[in-house]
Design a protein around this motif. Sequence first.
Motif, PDB file in Angstrom:
ATOM      1  N   ALA A   1      -5.533  17.976 -18.989  1.00 18.45           N
ATOM      2  CA  ALA A   1      -4.776  17.319 -17.924  1.00 18.45           C
ATOM      3  C   ALA A   1      -5.277  17.750 -16.556  1.00 18.45           C
ATOM      4  CB  ALA A   1      -3.292  17.629 -18.065  1.00 18.45           C
TER       5      ALA A   1
ATOM      6  N   SER B   1      -4.791  21.648 -24.360  1.00 16.03           N
ATOM      7  CA  SER B   1      -3.562  20.846 -24.341  1.00 16.03           C
ATOM      8  C   SER B   1      -2.507  21.552 -25.184  1.00 16.03           C
ATOM      9  CB  SER B   1      -3.806  19.436 -24.887  1.00 16.03           C
ATOM     10  OG  SER B   1      -4.213  19.492 -26.245  1.00 16.03           O
TER      11      SER B   1
ATOM     12  N   HIS C   1      -0.386  15.223 -18.116  1.00 15.85           N
ATOM     13  CA  HIS C   1      -0.820  14.596 -16.865  1.00 15.85           C
ATOM     14  C   HIS C   1       0.353  13.900 -16.179  1.00 15.85           C
ATOM     15  CE1 HIS C   1      -3.902  12.213 -14.464  1.00 15.85           C
ATOM     16  NE2 HIS C   1      -2.799  11.509 -14.282  1.00 15.85           N
TER      17      HIS C   1
ATOM     18  N   ALA D   1       0.685  22.908 -19.099  1.00 14.09           N
ATOM     19  CA  ALA D   1      -0.391  21.917 -19.148  1.00 14.09           C
ATOM     20  C   ALA D   1      -1.721  22.644 -19.282  1.00 14.09           C
ATOM     21  CB  ALA D   1      -0.375  21.036 -17.912  1.00 14.09           C
TER      22      ALA D   1
END
Length: 380
Positions: A233, A36, A45, A229
Amino acid sequence: MSEANTAALHKTPLHALHLQLGAKMVPFAGYDMPVSYPRGILGEHRHCRAAAALFDVSHMGQIRLDGPDAARALESLVPVDVLGLTEGKQRYGFFTNSSGGLLDDLMITRPQASAGVGDLLLIVNAAGKDADLAHLLTHIGHRCRVQALPERALLALQGPQAVTALARLAPGVAELSFMSGGAFELAGIPCYLTRSGYTGEDGFEISVPAESAETLARALLAQPEVEPAGLGARDTLRLEAGLCLYGHDIHATTTPIEAGLGWAIQKVRWPGGARAGGYPGADVIAAQLATGTCNKRVGLVGLERVPVREDAEIVDGHGHRLGHVTSGTIGPSTGQPIAMAYLASNHCAVSHEVFALVRGKPLPMRVTALPFAPHRYKRS
C-alpha cells in the motif's frame, strides 16, 4: 523463502507484532518486511486515504549530524539550503555525484536543540543507508560528528484522521504544519516526530527508541481510526502521489532536473544565488537548469484498463522508442492505469498520446500532470 534465508534478513523492532497481526512478510532492502496484512493492499490503501494507516519504516536509516559546521558541511554534498533551515523544520533533499546523478534522496530536519537527536537529523533510504553513512563520513566526517542511529525505530502514521488519532496521545501535534516537527511524549515515550510522509496524505513520521517501538505501535493501533499497512500500500499510495522511489524512478544516472525535482533546489543554491554550487555535479545541474534536459519524468494515464508495469517501453504511433516506465499500477484511488516514465522532452506535453508496449501490444496512454491523486498535506 527458506528458513535459513529468512534468518539472514534483518528484522525491525516490530517484527513479532507484524507476525501477530497476520502480515505477509517479504524480503526488502535486506529486511524481513510486511508487504500486506489480512485486509490486503487494496483495503490498506483505501483505509489510508479515508482514515489512518500505520506503517513500519524502521528499515530506513536515521543519521545525526552534530557540530557548528554541520549545516555548511552538508551543503557541500546536497544542492539544498541547509543553513537556512530553522529549528523544527524539515526539507527534502538528495545526495548528488560528480555527473549530477542522484546517489540517494533523503529528509533533512533541524530539530530543536532540546530534542536530543542531533543538530541535524537525516532520514535515508534503507538500501543505501550504509553507503550514505560512508559518504558522509568520508566527505564531511572531519567537519562534524556523523552518527548512525540504529537504536531508533521509525513509524509512519498517514491519512486524514492521523492527526485525530495521534492527538489523543499528544494534543500538541495538531499545531504542527507540513514539514515541521518537534519532541513529544507519546504513550509515555519520548519521541521526535515530523508532520510529513510519503503517501500524499496528511500524517506523521515518528522517530522512537527501538525498545519502545512496539509499545507505541500498539498504542496507535488501539485508536479506532488506525489500521496497519504494509509496503504494498505504501508503494501504490506514493505512486498516486507522484513521488519518486529510489532505485526505480531515480538512480545515480538520473539528475534531479530530469526527475522533475528542481523545486527542491532553493534559489540560494541556484546559479547566481548567495551559495550557488559547491556540491558534486553542480556544473551539470546548473547547465540543465538553464537549458533543460533531453528526457523528463512524466505521469501517464492508461486509456485501456490494463496495468503498465516498470520497464515497459514507451513508443510513438510509428513504434519509435520514446522512453520507459519506471513505476506503474492500476491506481486504487484513481481507478485507472497510472505510471511514471521518462520520455524524450519533445513528447512530454500534457495530453500528448503515446503507447506502452505490454507483451508486444501497444496500449494507448496519455501524458498527465502529477500527482495522480491530490496531495492533502496540512499547510501553515
